[in-house]
Enzyme design. Structure first.
Site: not given
Ligand code: AHR
Length: 511
Positions: A175, A301
């Site tokens: 990210e 994610e």
């Molecule tokens: O999954 C929780 C968080 O969400 C992770 O650390 C991050 O990559 C995202 O913003």
């Protein structure tokens, strides 16, 4: 008035794409109680000599998780991986500014690789491109994948792993577009760093598959523009672009105002749009570069995440060790939204090759544990399990004609969400179907006359609940779980079923 029938038609040979098993991956970050007191709890009655909780491992093996991303997440952008290897007594405690906790480093790369073996899964490693760069990423790769005879590979051998770990899939940071990220960068800054880091990593091990950071959310002002620029700079070296999406009932991130049932159930349409937009962006860059290389997507994610953002979620003390962060206790309605997100991934199986449900234990996870106590399945465990067990093989084109309802955010929303998969190895077909109507049964009529006449229903699993807010807790760990009393019938190639209100359905057919 009862709902009109939803109609579905499909042909078992008209295929969207082969489902990469890695679509059912997950994620373990050094965050809250995911690692410490999640998968690793030395001294727990169920822990083995490594400190790995066997009760948690059994649930993870049941899910049949093919790949697990590690060690973050936001955590990785400040991580010094060397802190987490070697004798435990020598490992330093460090601040983790990402989550305002203390990292003890008692669990690190070697423990994770051993745990992956025990969990019957493969590692997907992320390197720190926030506070660190090329040299440290190359050193970690050397530690993991080089057989021996060099400083870092010999250190691994000294630490007890004679054989290299042969990690194939690597994320080039996490990210990096997010202003919250340690070492946040512009697309140009990140794109150049990712390209050179990736090039160096492939010089060391050409068999690697590399994931470049795409946008971390589609509400960011840089969405899609970031992706296009990063792709232009990394196209030669990256094999995948990452996507992240979290959906919630809160009307905006951290908002105490909640969406209605219908608006919340419609949110997966946002994920559908996100995937289509990023496929278009990849193809645009491919055209612009006149390249033959088609980028694949890694949705590394995704999940429902909102309970722990609410203003009423308990606060934890700064700089504590493994506090209960992001422990959403999911409801039945959350399971339907999560299931629908998974169906979006399947609908794009030709481009989304990897995906990681974020995360696996305690932190926005399908599994919850109590320190020193039991582990149990959350509501979202069930759609994940069903996808992982029965959504393998090929994803099929499905034509759907469903009654709709009106949503403020998305316009007309079909009550039915459905995907079909065919597993040539088991010679089965699975129809996943969600009835998004809160109170009404949805009649389903599927034209399956193109299946062999001998096709028969194996079972019709249903996840339903009279209470959309029902959750599984330590005291009632089975409050929400599927049953097999679904009504699906298959006669002369015509399948019919009454989909219960607010239900997740898995109709399994032997071909
Ligand atoms: O999954 C929780 C968080 O969400 C992770 O650390 C991050 O990559 C995202 O913003």
């Amino acid at each position: 008035m009862p709902l009109a029938s939803a109609r579905v038609a499909l042909h078992p040979d008209i295929v969207i794409g082969t489902i990469d098993p890695r679509l059912y991956g997950s994620f373990i970050e050094h965050l809250g109680r995911a690692v410490y007191n999640g998968i690793y709890e030395p001294g727990h009655p169920q822990a083995d000599a490594n400190g790995f909780r066997q009760d948690v491992l059994a649930l993870i093996r049941e899910l049949n998780v093919p790949i697990v991303r590690y060690p973050g997440g936001n955590f990785v952008s400040g991580y010094r991986w060397e802190d987490g290897v070697g004798p435990h007594s020598d490992r330093p405690r460090r601040l983790d500014p990402a989550w305002r906790t203390i990292e003890t480093n008692q669990f690190g790369t070697d423990e994770f690789m051993r745990w992956c073996k025990a969990a019957n899964t493969e590692a997907m490693m992320a390197v720190n491109l926030g506070t660190r760069g090329m040299a440290e990423a190359a050193a970690l790769l050397e530690y993991c994948n080089v057989p021996g005879g060099t400083a870092w590979s010999d250190l691994r051998r000294k630490n007890g792993a004679a054989e290299p770990y042969r990690v194939k899939t690597w994320c080039l940071g996490n990210e990096m577009d997010g202003p919250w990220q340690m070492g946040h960068k512009t697309a140009d800054e990140y794109g150049r760093l990712a390209a050179e880091t990736g090039r160096l990593m492939k010089m060391i091990d050409p068999s690697l598959e590399l994931v470049a950071c795409g946008s971390s959310g589609n509400s960011l002002p840089t969405f899609a523009g970031w992706d296009a620029r990063v792709l232009e700079l990394t196209h030669d070296v990256a094999d995948y672009l990452s996507l992240h999406t979290y959906l919630g009932k809160g009307d905006g991130w951290g908002s105490a105002t909640l969406r209605t049932w219908g608006e919340y159930q419609a949110q997966p349409l946002n994920m559908e749009w996100h995937i289509r937009s990023i496929i278009a962006t990849c193809d645009h860059v491919q055209a612009k570069l006149k390249s033959k290389k088609k980028l694949m997507l890694s949705f590394d994610e995704w999940n429902v995440w909102w309970h722990s953002n609410s203003p009423t979620y308990p606060k934890f003390a700064d700089w504590s060790i493994a506090p209960a962060q992001l422990e959403d206790n999911y409801t039945h309605e959350d399971a339907l939204v999560m299931g629908s997100m998974m169906l979006s991934l399947l609908r794009h199986a030709d481009r989304v090759r990897m995906a990681c449900l974020a995360q696996l234990v305690n932190v926005i996870a399908p599994i919850l544990t109590r320190n020193g106590g039991p582990a149990w399945k959350q509501t979202i465990f069930w759609p994940y399990l069903h996808g992982s067990l029965y959504g393998r093989g090929e994803s099929l084109h499905v034509a759907i004609d469903s009654p709709v309802y009106d949503s403020k955010e998305f316009g007309p929303v079909p009550y039915l969400d459905a995907v079909a998969t065919r597993d040539p190895a088991a010679n089965t077909l699975t129809l996943f179907a969600i009835n998004r109507a809160e109170k009404d049964t949805l009649p389903l009529a599927a034209d399956l006359r193109l299946l062999a006449p001998t096709a028969r229903i194996i079972e019709h699993l249903v996840l339903e609940s009279a209470d959309s807010q029902a959750r599984n807790t330590e005291a009632a760990p089975r409050a929400v779980e599927p049953h097999k009393r679904g009504t699906a019938k298959l006669e002369s190639g015509r399948l019919s079923a009454q989909l219960a209100p607010a239900s997740w359905n898995v109709i399994r057919i032997q071909l």
